[in-house]
Design an enzyme around this catalytic site. Structure first.
Site, PDB file in Angstrom:
ATOM      1  N   ASP A 214     -25.184  50.365  28.848  1.00 19.34           N
ATOM      2  CA  ASP A 214     -25.297  50.846  27.466  1.00 19.34           C
ATOM      3  C   ASP A 214     -25.383  49.679  26.462  1.00 19.34           C
ATOM      4  OD1 ASP A 214     -25.162  52.451  25.258  1.00 19.34           O
ATOM      5  OD2 ASP A 214     -23.216  53.341  25.735  1.00 19.34           O
TER       6      ASP A 214
ATOM      7  N   TRP B 140     -28.394  57.175  34.997  1.00 22.78           N
ATOM      8  CA  TRP B 140     -28.619  58.323  34.094  1.00 22.78           C
ATOM      9  C   TRP B 140     -27.261  58.881  33.695  1.00 22.78           C
ATOM     10  CZ3 TRP B 140     -33.580  61.115  33.505  1.00 22.78           C
ATOM     11  CH2 TRP B 140     -33.463  62.284  32.761  1.00 22.78           C
ATOM     12  N   ASP B 141     -26.826  58.542  32.494  1.00 23.65           N
ATOM     13  CA  ASP B 141     -25.465  58.871  32.063  1.00 23.65           C
ATOM     14  C   ASP B 141     -25.455  60.150  31.214  1.00 23.65           C
ATOM     15  OD1 ASP B 141     -22.754  58.526  31.713  1.00 23.65           O
ATOM     16  OD2 ASP B 141     -22.891  56.543  30.806  1.00 23.65           O
TER      17      ASP B 141
ATOM     18  N   ASN C 239     -22.395  61.727  28.508  1.00 24.74           N
ATOM     19  CA  ASN C 239     -21.020  61.421  28.132  1.00 24.74           C
ATOM     20  C   ASN C 239     -20.295  62.417  27.250  1.00 24.74           C
ATOM     21  OD1 ASN C 239     -20.301  58.933  29.468  1.00 24.74           O
ATOM     22  ND2 ASN C 239     -22.033  58.060  28.366  1.00 24.74           N
TER      23      ASN C 239
ATOM     24  N   ASP D 298     -15.145  56.445  36.328  1.00 26.85           N
ATOM     25  CA  ASP D 298     -14.954  55.274  35.471  1.00 26.85           C
ATOM     26  C   ASP D 298     -13.688  54.529  35.859  1.00 26.85           C
ATOM     27  OD1 ASP D 298     -17.211  55.301  33.969  1.00 26.85           O
ATOM     28  OD2 ASP D 298     -16.342  56.384  32.278  1.00 26.85           O
TER      29      ASP D 298
HETATM   30  C1  DGJ Z   1     -19.824  56.085  30.851  1.00 21.53           C
HETATM   31  C2  DGJ Z   1     -20.118  55.506  32.206  1.00 21.53           C
HETATM   32  O1  DGJ Z   1     -19.366  56.138  33.182  1.00 21.53           O
HETATM   33  C3  DGJ Z   1     -19.847  54.008  32.173  1.00 21.53           C
HETATM   34  O2  DGJ Z   1     -20.034  53.473  33.442  1.00 21.53           O
HETATM   35  C4  DGJ Z   1     -20.744  53.377  31.154  1.00 21.53           C
HETATM   36  O3  DGJ Z   1     -22.079  53.477  31.560  1.00 21.53           O
HETATM   37  C5  DGJ Z   1     -20.545  54.016  29.805  1.00 21.53           C
HETATM   38  N1  DGJ Z   1     -20.652  55.447  29.866  1.00 21.53           N
HETATM   39  C6  DGJ Z   1     -21.528  53.483  28.795  1.00 21.53           C
HETATM   40  O4  DGJ Z   1     -21.455  54.121  27.598  1.00 21.53           O
END
Ligand code: DGJ
Length: 719
Positions: free
Chosen positions: A360, A470-471, A473, A541
Site C-alpha cells: 500500500d 488483492w486487498d 480492508n 495480519d
Molecule cells: C491489510 C493487509 O492485510 C496488510 O498486509 C497490508 O497490505 C495493509 N492492508 C495495507 O493497507
C-alpha cells in the site's frame, strides 16, 4: 458410474472414495436422505426410517422425516433448505420429485467459483428436479461426487416456472440430516489477527449458528462447519463437514431437533439476502463441498487439501512452487521512496529472495490511509520513474516485481469518488459509514465492475508485474445499491459477490502468468470462493510466530498449506510486541508460502545469516511443503507443543516440524508420532541418523525443545 438409481427402491447411491450418500424418493415425492457415511454397496441401505418416523408423536410427519430439502409450511420447523414467499403472500412450499439425470463429469456453475474436473472420469453428477405443483417453483438439487476423494458438492438451481413473482428468502447450498445427536461441532472462529481458531463443542438441542453478515466471509467466522463423533481425534473417528465455495455473507447451522436428530446446513444468510424470482428467472446457490471421513480430522483435511489444491485452484500457478517474497508493508508502511525500496530489494537479492512486493501507498497521494483508493495512478513524489521505472530496476537486480491493490474500495478523498459519488454502496439520505476512511464500490453495477477491470489491467499492462496482492480492508455497511428497485435491494450483497467474481475472472484470465494473492485485513476472506480465482491468500495480519501456530493450524482444517501466505516479520512483533528468534519465525513461515515482511537492512549479522539459510532451506523444501500431504500432530490449542508434518506423495520424503512457545522446567521430552510414512522404509535425517518408518509412526521421534520460542525441523529422506 459411481451414481446408481435403484428404481425399485427409488433410491440413489452416490459413491466415491470411501464414502456413500444415499437419497430416496418417498411416496409423496419428497426427497429424503437415508445415509451419508462410510462407503456401502449399492442397495445396502433400506428405506426404513426407524429413528425418524416412530409411532406416537405430537410432531407432524414433516418434522420427523429426514428431508434432503426441508421446506416450511407443512410441519417442518427448522431452518428451511429453500424458503420462498409466493404471490399469495405465504411461504408454504411443497417440493415433489419430477425427474433426475445422471452424467459423467461436472458442469461449471455460471458466474460462481466451483470445483471442477479435468476429465469426465474424475466425477459423476446427479441432478434431481422437484417442483411445487401450485406455484411452479422448480428446485434442482445438483450433486457431484468425486471418484478419488468421495467429496460431494451440492448446489441448488431455483427457478420460477410459474406466472407470478416469487421471492426467495433463503437457500441452503447443502442441508443434510444426520441420525442422532451424539456429535460435537467444530468450527473456525476468529477476529482480525486471530483468525480461524479451532472451536469444538458438543451439540445441544436447538440451533448452533455460525454466520457472517459482513459482505465477506469474514475474520469472525469461516464458512466451514463439521460434526464429529465425540471420540474422534486428529487421526481416527467419523467427521462430516461442509465448506461453502463463497466469499460473502453466509449461514451455517447445526440443528438438533426435539427428536434428537441433527441437521447440518450451509448456504445463503437469510438475514441479508432475498432474491426476486420473476417468471422465467433462475437463482443458483454457491456450491457446498461436503467431506466425510472416518479417519479423523486429518482424514477430512487431507480430502479438502487434495481437492482444493488440484480441482479448485486453477491457472498456471496451480502446480508451480511459489516464489519467496519480500513485502515492504511492515518494513516501511506508507513511508517509502524508490531509494528505500531498492535498498530492501538489493538486500533481498543477496539473501536469495525471488520476488519484491510493493504494498500500500504507491498511488495517488497516499501517505496515510485516508485517501486515494480508486485512483490507481503512481505517486511520482515517491516513485519518480513510475511503476515501470521501478520494476525495471527491481528486475535489473534479478527479482520479480509484485504490486498491492485494493480494487473494491474508494476513498471519499479521491478523484474517483469526486467524479462518481454514487458508485459506492449506500442508502440515499443516510450517512455513508466509513471504515478505515473508505467506502466500498458498488460491484453489483456493471459500469463499476468495468472501471475496476480497466483500471487494474492498465497498471498491469504498464509494467512487468508478476504478482498481485488483492486487498480488501473493510466490511459492508448500508449494503444497498443506488441503481436497484426497492424489491431487489436485498439482492445487493450477492450481486456484489457476482460482480466481484466477474471482475476477478476477467483480470486473472487476461493476466494468466501473474501470481495473485487475495487478502482482507489479513485473513478476513480466506475461503474456497477466492481460491478459485487466486491460488493463495494472506493468512493473517498477525505475523507473530506463536500466534501463527494457532492460525495456520486452524486454517489447515479446510484449506491447503499451498494457499497460506506466511511471512517472517520484525521483532518486537508489530501486532503483539512479542520477541521471538528469527529461527522460530522462519520455521513457522516455512509451513506456508514463505516470505519476509521487514526491513532486511536492519537485521543483525546473525539474523541475516539465519535468514539466508532459511531461504536456501525453503527452496529445497517447498516442493514438499506445497504439494506433500500435510498432517497435524500436536495442537497449539491443547498443550505446550505444536507439531505438524508433510509427506511426499511417494512417501520418499517427509518433514517434521515441532514448536514450543513457552518452556517449562523439569518437563519430560516428548515423543512425536508421525503418520503416513512407509512402515517398511528407513528414513535418514540431514545428519545421516536413520529411523524406521514404522517406528516413527508407532513409537515416534524423541524431541526436547529447550528455551522459550523454540522449534525443530527434521527433514527425512528414504534411504
Ligand atoms: C491489510 C493487509 O492485510 C496488510 O498486509 C497490508 O497490505 C495493509 N492492508 C495495507 O493497507
Amino acid at each position: 458410474m459411481s451414481i446408481t438409481y435403484l428404481s425399485d427402491a427409488r433410491s440413489f447411491y452416490l459413491s466415491g472414495g470411501d464414502v456413500s450418500y444415499v437419497l430416496h424418493i418417498a411416496e409423496g415425492g419428497q426427497l429424503l436422505n437415508l445415509y451419508w457415511g462410510k462407503r456401502v454397496p449399492d442397495g445396502a441401505i433400506p428405506a426404513e426410517l426407524m429413528g425418524y418416523s416412530y409411532g406416537a408423536s405430537f410432531d407432524l410427519p414433516a418434522n420427523r422425516l429426514p428431508h434432503e430439502l426441508a421446506v416450511r409450511g407443512s410441519g417442518w420447523y427448522g431452518t428451511p433448505a429453500v424458503s420462498v414467499r409466493n404471490a399469495q403472500g405465504n411461504d408454504v412450499v411443497v417440493l415433489e420429485y419430477v425427474s433426475h439425470a445422471v452424467y459423467a463429469g461436472k458442469k461449471p456453475l455460471p458466474g460462481l467459483p466451483a470445483t471442477y474436473v479435468e476429465s469426465d472420469s474424475e466425477a459423476t453428477s446427479l441432478e434431481i428436479e422437484l417442483t411445487d405443483p401450485l406455484t411452479k417453483l422448480h428446485v434442482t438439487a445438483v450433486y457431484t461426487i468425486f471418484e478419488e476423494t468421495g467429496a460431494i458438492t451440492r448446489s441448488l438451481r431455483i427457478a420460477n416456472a410459474g406466472a407470478e413473482d416469487l421471492v426467495l428468502n433463503g437457500a441452503m447450498a447443502a442441508s443434510v440430516p444426520l441420525y442422532g445427536r451424539d456429535y460435537e461441532i467444530i468450527h473456525l472462529k476468529g477476529a482480525w489477527a486471530r483468525e480461524r481458531h479451532v472451536v469444538r463443542t458438543p451439540v445441544g438441542q436447538g440451533e448452533y449458528r455460525i454466520f457472517s453478515q459482513r459482505g465477506a466471509s469474514g475474520h469472525e467466522a469461516n464458512p466451514f462447519l463439521a460434526l464429529c463423533a465425540p471420540s474422534a481425534t486428529e487421526h481416527s473417528g467419523e467427521v462430516w463437514s461442509m465448506n461453502l465455495v463463497y466469499s460473502g455473507s453466509f449461514l451455517a447451522t447445526a440443528y438438533v431437533d426435539n427428536n434428537d436428530n441433527t441437521r447440518l446446513s450451509i448456504g445463503m444468510n437469510p438475514d441479508v439476502f432475498a432474491w426476486k424470482l420473476a417468471p422465467g428467472e433462475t437463482f443458483v446457490t454457491p456450491e457446498a463441498v461436503m467431506v466425510y471421513s472416518d479417519a479423523g480430522l486429518n482424514g477430512m483435511s487431507h480430502l479438502y487439501h487434495r481437492l482444493y489444491r488440484t480441482r479448485l485452484v486453477r491457472g498456471s500457478w496451480r502446480d508451480r512452487v511459489r516464489p519467496i517474497l519480500i513485502n515492504n508493508w511492515e518494513a516501511t508502511y506508507f513511508n517509502f521512496n524508490a531509494e528505500k525500496i531498492l535498498t530492501i530489494a538489493r538486500r533481498a537479492k543477496e539473501l536469495g529472495i525471488e520476488l519484491f512486493v510493493l504494498d500500500d501507498g504507491w498511488f495517488g497521494k497516499r501517505d496515510i490511509d485516508n485517501c486515494s483508493l480508486g485512483d490507481w495512478v503512481v505517486d511520482r513524489r515517491k516513485l519518480p520513474d513510475g511503476i515501470d521505472g521501478l520494476v525495471r530496476q527491481i528486475n535489473g537486480l534479478g527479482l520479480k516485481f509484485g504490486l498491492w491493490f485494493e480494487p473494491e474500495m474508494v476513498s471519499p478523498d479521491s478523484d474517483l469518488y469526486r467524479a462518481h459519488p454514487d458508485w459506492c454502496l449506500h442508502v440515499d439520505g443516510r450517512r455513508r459509514t466509513e471504515s478505515r476512511n473508505q467506502l466500498i464500490l458498488d460491484l453489483s453495477r456493471t459500469e463499476v465492475q468495468d472501471y475496476i477491470i480497466e483500471a487494474i489491467s492498465a497498471v498491469l499492462r504498464s509494467a512487468n508485474i508478476e504478482y498481485v496482492k488483492w486487498d480488501m480492508n473493510r466490511n459492508m455497511t448500508e449494503a444497498f445499491s443506488g441503481t436497484q428497485c426497492p424489491e431487489r435491494q436485498m439482492e445487493t450483497q450477492h450481486r456484489y459477490m457476482l460482480g466481484l467474481y466477474r471482475v476477478m475472472d476477467a483480470i486473472v484470465t487476461a493476466f494468466p502468468n501473474v501470481l495473485f494473492e487475495s487478502c482482507s485485513g489479513g485473513g478476513g476472506r480466506f475461503d474456497a470462493g477466492l481460491l478459485y480465482y487466486m491460488p493463495q491468500t494472506w493468512t493473517s495480519d498477525d505475523t507473530d510466530a506463536v500466534e501463527r501456530l494457532s492460525i495456520q493450524y486452524g486454517t489447515s482444517f479446510a484449506y491447503p498449506v499451498a494457499a497460506m501466505g506466511a511471512h517472517v516479520s520484525a521483532v518486537p512483533n508489530h501486532q503483539n510486541g512479542r520477541v521471538t528468534p528469527m529461527q522460530m519465525r522462519g520455521d513457522v513461515a516455512l509451513a506456508g508460502n514463505f516470505g519476509f515482511e521487514l526491513d532486511l537492512s536492519k537485521l543483525s549479522d546473525e539474523d541475516t545469516e539465519t535468514a539466508r539459510k532459511l531461504v536456501e532451506q525453503v527452496k529445497s523444501l517447498r516442493e514438499l511443503t506445497q504439494k506433500g500431504e500435510f498432517t497435524r500432530l500436536l495442537s497449539p490449542f491443547e498443550g505446550q507443543y505444536t507439531a505438524w508434518q508433510f509427506v511426499s506423495e511417494s512417501k520418499d520424503e517427509a518433514l517434521l516440524c515441532v514448536y514450543r512457545a513457552l518452556c517449562k522446567p523439569n518437563t519430560p521430552a516428548i515423543c512425536v508420532k508421525m503418520a503416513g510414512l512407509d512402515p517398511n522404509a528407513t528414513y535418514a535425517d540431514d545428519q545421516g541418523a536413520a529411523f524406521n518408518g514404522a517406528a516413527l509412526m508407532f513409537k515416534g521421534m524423541w524431541m526436547r525443545l529447550n528455551g522459550d520460542f523454540s522449534s525443530n525441523i527434521v527433514h527425512l529422506k528414504k534411504i
